[in-house]
Write a protein that holds these residues in place. Structure first.
Motif, mmCIF file in Angstrom:
data_model
loop_
_atom_site.group_PDB
_atom_site.id
_atom_site.type_symbol
_atom_site.label_atom_id
_atom_site.label_comp_id
_atom_site.label_asym_id
_atom_site.label_seq_id
_atom_site.Cartn_x
_atom_site.Cartn_y
_atom_site.Cartn_z
ATOM 1 N N VAL B 14 -40.804 -22.474 6.744
ATOM 2 C CA VAL B 14 -40.421 -21.071 6.567
ATOM 3 C C VAL B 14 -40.089 -20.375 7.890
ATOM 4 O O VAL B 14 -39.605 -19.247 7.889
ATOM 5 N N LYS B 16 -42.188 -20.941 11.206
ATOM 6 C CA LYS B 16 -43.283 -20.756 12.171
ATOM 7 C C LYS B 16 -42.864 -21.141 13.581
ATOM 8 O O LYS B 16 -43.078 -20.403 14.539
ATOM 9 N N THR B 18 -39.820 -21.565 14.839
ATOM 10 C CA THR B 18 -38.749 -20.677 15.301
ATOM 11 C C THR B 18 -39.347 -19.356 15.790
ATOM 12 O O THR B 18 -38.964 -18.830 16.841
ATOM 13 N N ASN B 172 -39.121 -13.705 6.868
ATOM 14 C CA ASN B 172 -37.993 -14.395 7.509
ATOM 15 C C ASN B 172 -36.908 -14.711 6.475
ATOM 16 O O ASN B 172 -37.189 -14.859 5.292
ATOM 17 N N ASP B 205 -29.770 -15.985 9.520
ATOM 18 C CA ASP B 205 -28.827 -15.879 10.621
ATOM 19 C C ASP B 205 -28.378 -17.271 11.065
ATOM 20 O O ASP B 205 -29.192 -18.094 11.488
ATOM 21 N N VAL B 209 -29.491 -21.607 13.738
ATOM 22 C CA VAL B 209 -29.131 -23.032 13.725
ATOM 23 C C VAL B 209 -28.417 -23.408 15.021
ATOM 24 O O VAL B 209 -28.723 -24.419 15.652
ATOM 25 N N THR B 212 -30.853 -23.263 17.956
ATOM 26 C CA THR B 212 -31.804 -24.370 17.879
ATOM 27 C C THR B 212 -31.124 -25.687 18.254
ATOM 28 O O THR B 212 -31.726 -26.541 18.918
HETATM 29 N N1 LIG Z 1 -33.790 -16.563 10.075
HETATM 30 C C1 LIG Z 1 -33.287 -17.806 9.917
HETATM 31 N N2 LIG Z 1 -31.981 -17.978 9.616
HETATM 32 C C2 LIG Z 1 -31.476 -19.227 9.464
HETATM 33 N N3 LIG Z 1 -32.193 -20.363 9.589
HETATM 34 C C3 LIG Z 1 -33.494 -20.271 9.886
HETATM 35 C C4 LIG Z 1 -34.120 -18.993 10.066
HETATM 36 N N4 LIG Z 1 -35.427 -19.214 10.359
HETATM 37 C C5 LIG Z 1 -35.615 -20.541 10.363
HETATM 38 N N5 LIG Z 1 -34.473 -21.201 10.083
HETATM 39 C C6 LIG Z 1 -34.291 -22.674 9.987
HETATM 40 O O1 LIG Z 1 -35.235 -23.167 9.071
HETATM 41 C C7 LIG Z 1 -35.729 -24.434 9.469
HETATM 42 C C8 LIG Z 1 -37.235 -24.452 9.519
HETATM 43 O O2 LIG Z 1 -37.686 -23.599 10.551
HETATM 44 P P1 LIG Z 1 -38.997 -23.921 11.409
HETATM 45 O O3 LIG Z 1 -38.969 -25.301 11.929
HETATM 46 O O4 LIG Z 1 -39.161 -22.816 12.378
HETATM 47 O O5 LIG Z 1 -40.075 -23.809 10.260
HETATM 48 P P2 LIG Z 1 -41.631 -24.217 10.344
HETATM 49 O O6 LIG Z 1 -42.348 -23.228 9.490
HETATM 50 O O7 LIG Z 1 -42.083 -24.348 11.740
HETATM 51 O O8 LIG Z 1 -41.626 -25.645 9.649
HETATM 52 P P3 LIG Z 1 -42.827 -26.707 9.566
HETATM 53 O O9 LIG Z 1 -43.730 -26.188 8.491
HETATM 54 O O10 LIG Z 1 -42.167 -27.985 9.191
HETATM 55 O O11 LIG Z 1 -43.476 -26.729 10.906
HETATM 56 C C9 LIG Z 1 -35.089 -24.718 10.819
HETATM 57 O O12 LIG Z 1 -34.006 -25.593 10.613
HETATM 58 C C10 LIG Z 1 -34.622 -23.370 11.284
HETATM 59 O O13 LIG Z 1 -33.489 -23.483 12.108
#
Ligand SMILES: Nc1ncnc2c1ncn2[C@@H]1O[C@H](COP(=O)(O)OP(=O)(O)OP(=O)(O)O)[C@@H](O)[C@H]1O
Ligand SMILES: [Mg+2]
Lengths: 95, 264
Positions: B14, B16, B18, B172, B205, B209, B212
């Protein structure tokens, strides 16, 4: 088509957001009703205290549980009564 | 003495990591000394999002097991003086670190840094327990979906049970047009359900991507809406009162036009 018209005319109830909200509300009632055994025990003790003002109950046979069905959660208690107290008796206790 | 903040969610993916990378970078850009701690042992990610993956020598398990000194494991960012990363171990399992070790680690880190930000793994198991062990404040990230909000609710309950009171919420991937059409829960809907204070809202947004991909957090890009949202959140964390940005506005045609002709 009907769905579309309803939406155009502002009948929000059919929007998927409201479906999401309602589903969440229900699922969280269940999730949050997941009381710890300790909390349930405390509730039992409080219940016994209150009810004992009115009647003598069989504390050992007392059962208190959360009963979850499809779209509601109920607190279900089974409380065997041994003897009713006289009202004068009760007034004393509460008073 | 610094502050230890854990970024959690329950549900995976979701945002975290990022969030951790962007808020951390934004805080460093404001001049604070920041360390980001990746506790997702076995699924190391924060290093890649920050573009620091090639510089890792030691990790969090090496530090907690005394294989190296803290200083040796911390990676210093080259863009911001104050930004540091303590990477997760990639080859060990979640049980390689204990909650007590995490508490000690956080105690040590907050002596040196203004902000210690902990990237929590998904789930409610050992990794979650480790991540919150040394934290004083918690942030819960969710997206406007039933499953994510439900898991956020569970996490809020667990944080409360662990005496991490008053967590703050980040919503988010909001899509203002869908909210407007009634096809996505709004911020008000979600706050109404979860009943906690809001730290910020991040729009969906594409720049996330792109940034990242490059290993450059979105806060470094002035055109990224998500970057702006994270910069605002960083300032709120420092105690500043920053109003929520208008999400609706910038998706409009006129605004895009303005941006094109350099009005924004
Ligand atoms: N606001 C946003 N707009 C577009 N894409 C997003 C946005 N926020 C996150 N993402 C995308 O969603 C994906 C998951 O994000 P992220 O790795 O930060 O999640 P996480 O909660 O850390 O995941 P995990 O639980 O696997 O650790 C990534 O590919 C990221 O680029
Ligand atoms: Mg992650």
């Amino acid at each position: 088509m009907l769905d579309f018209l309803l939406r155009v005319f502002g009948r929000e109830t059919s929007s998927s957001k409201n479906v999401a909200k309602e589903r969440l509300r229900l699922v969280l009632v269940h999730d949050r009703a997941d009381m710890s055994p300790q909390l349930l025990q405390e509730l039992k003790e409080d219940l016994i205290k209150v009810i004992s003002n009115y009647m003598e109950i069989d504390e050992n046979a007392l059962e208190v549980n959360l009963d979850t069905s499809d779209n509601s959660v109920a607190l279900v208690a089974n409380i065997p009564i041994i003897r009713m107290k006289r009202s004068s008796n009760r007034a004393e206790k509460i008073g | 003495m610094g502050e230890v903040i854990v970024i959690t969610s329950g549900k995976g993916g979701v945002g975290k990591t990022t969030t951790t990378a962007n808020i951390g970078t934004a805080l460093a850009a404001l001049g604070y000394k920041v360390v980001l701690v990746d506790t997702d042992i076995g699924l190391r990610n924060l290093d890649v999002v920050l573009g620091l993956e090639n510089r890792i020598v030691y990790d969090i398990v090496d530090v907690t097991h005394g294989h190296c000194r803290m200083k040796q494991a911390l990676i210093k960012d080259k863009r911001f003086e104050g930004l540091h990363l303590l990477p997760a171990a990639q080859t060990k399992d979640k049980t390689a670190v204990t909650p007590d070790q995490m508490k000690e680690l956080c105690r040590d880190l907050k002596k040196e840094f203004d902000y210690v930000i902990i990237d929590c793994p998904a789930g409610i198991e050992q990794g979650f327990k480790n991540a919150i062990a040394g934290a004083e404040k918690a942030v819960v990230v969710t997206t406007p979906e039933v499953s994510a909000v439900r898991d956020a609710d569970r996490i809020i309950g667990l944080l409360e049970a662990a005496e991490l009171h008053d967590p703050k919420l980040i919503v988010n991937r909001i899509r203002p047009l869908m909210v407007k059409k009634g096809d996505m829960m709004s911020i008000e809907d979600i706050i109404d359900i979860l009943a906690i204070d809001l730290l910020g809202v991040v729009p969906e947004d594409e720049m996330i991507v792109v940034t990242t991909n490059k290993g450059e957090p979105a806060v470094l890009d002035n055109n990224s809406r998500a970057g702006q949202a994270y910069r605002n959140m960083a300032r709120r964390i420092t105690g500043e009162d920053v109003p929520l940005m208008d999400l609706q506005d910038d998706t409009g045609f006129i605004n895009r036009l303005k941006k094109l002709i350099g009005f924004k």
